[in-house]
Scaffold this active site. Structure first.
Site, PDB file in Angstrom:
ATOM      1  CG  HIS A  46      -1.892  -1.217   1.090  1.00 22.49           C
ATOM      2  ND1 HIS A  46      -3.221  -1.103   0.736  1.00 22.49           N
ATOM      3  CD2 HIS A  46      -1.651  -2.539   1.237  1.00 22.49           C
ATOM      4  CE1 HIS A  46      -3.755  -2.320   0.688  1.00 22.49           C
ATOM      5  NE2 HIS A  46      -2.829  -3.201   0.994  1.00 22.49           N
ATOM      6  CG  ASP A  90      -6.688  -0.020  -0.578  1.00 21.18           C
ATOM      7  OD1 ASP A  90      -5.471   0.027  -0.787  1.00 21.18           O
ATOM      8  OD2 ASP A  90      -7.279   0.750   0.217  1.00 21.18           O
ATOM      9  CG  HIS A 113      -6.257  -3.617   2.620  1.00 18.97           C
ATOM     10  ND1 HIS A 113      -5.118  -3.843   3.356  1.00 18.97           N
ATOM     11  CD2 HIS A 113      -6.527  -2.275   2.755  1.00 18.97           C
ATOM     12  CE1 HIS A 113      -4.710  -2.703   3.904  1.00 18.97           C
ATOM     13  NE2 HIS A 113      -5.549  -1.748   3.574  1.00 18.97           N
TER      14      HIS A 113
END
Ligand code: MN
Length: 260
Positions: A71, A77, A81
């Site tokens: 990240h 994302d 996640h």
């Protein structure tokens, strides 16, 4: 005009009637990385380590090793996640169906308000007002929050104060609306993450991560150049590296924009 669709697209790109806009920040050791309270695991900054550069280590070639957190910088994302998205099939960087990496974009410009208030939150009311002007957000669209935040230099970009970070993001009430009533593909931000700086205080904490990934949807963080996109009509190409079981990755995010 060329007969098939892809040939028409390539012709439009060659002529410039469709432009490619780079929504990606440069990636280097100075790229700001999200900072969590000390009791949590930390993401490392981007690091580039030269292997050879036309020298005794490799006379005709230049290359580097690089390392970073998934990240870091402009990044994707994946649903896995967040704990709320951990059980969906096809929820990781390598298993998301690749056609989900191309999607239309709705760009909501709140740069004036976010410029005045670093804790600005995008609400359902803001989005509904935007829809009155530009039409309903279609299912499968990215919602990209244009704040101008990408123009800030390093300390102001993270804007960490004694009580945590102060950067704009979505209001908690907005996320269920976008995920369930509009069925978007994800939410994108110019800031270091998709949630606001103070979102650890919200209910639920980090509502964008909680709700978007909890609905098998995506996030894009550290976007830039959103002012080059129309409110509606751009197509975003955002594909993470195919890291097996990856929770996301830095990626080159591009937008195709038709010249009006
Ligand atoms: Mn992220």
């Amino acid at each position: 005009m060329a007969e098939n669709l892809l040939a028409q697209l390539l012709e439009a790109l060659a002529k410039g009637s469709i432009r490619v806009v780079d929504l990606t920040q440069p990636l280097n050791a100075a790229t700001p990385v999200i900072q969590l309270p000390a009791e949590f695991g930390q993401s490392r900054p981007f690091r580039l380590e030269e292997i050879s550069r036309y020298d005794e280590r490799g006379p005709a070639w230049y290359w580097n090793n690089f390392s970073c957190g998934e990240h870091t910088g402009t990044h994707f994302d994946a649903p896995v996640h967040w704990v709320t998205g951990k059980d969906y099939p096809g929820n990781a960087a390598d298993s998301i169906p690749p056609k989900r990496f191309l999607a239309p974009a709705c760009v909501i410009d709140v740069s004036a308000k976010a410029g005045e208030d670093p804790d600005f939150l995008l609400t359902r009311a803001h989005v509904e007002t935007w829809e009155l002007q530009y039409g309903r957000i279609e299912a499968g669209s990215w919602v990209l929050m244009r704040t101008g935040w990408s123009r800030k230099s390093a300390p102001d970009f993270l804007n960490i104060q004694n009580d945590g970070a102060h950067v704009p993001g979505p209001h908690p009430e907005l996320i269920p609306f976008l995920a369930k009533e509009r069925d978007v593909i994800g939410f994108g931000s110019e800031a270091v993450g998709t949630d606001a700086g103070q979102a650890f205080r919200f209910d639920p904490p980090f509502p964008c991560h909680h709700g978007m990934h909890g609905s098998n949807k995506f996030g894009l963080a550290s976007l830039t150049n959103l002012e080059e996109l129309p409110p509606k009509g751009a197509m975003v190409i955002a594909a993470p590296l195919k890291i097996v079981n990856g929770s996301g990755s830095p990626c080159r995010v591009l937008a195709l924009v038709e010249n009006g």
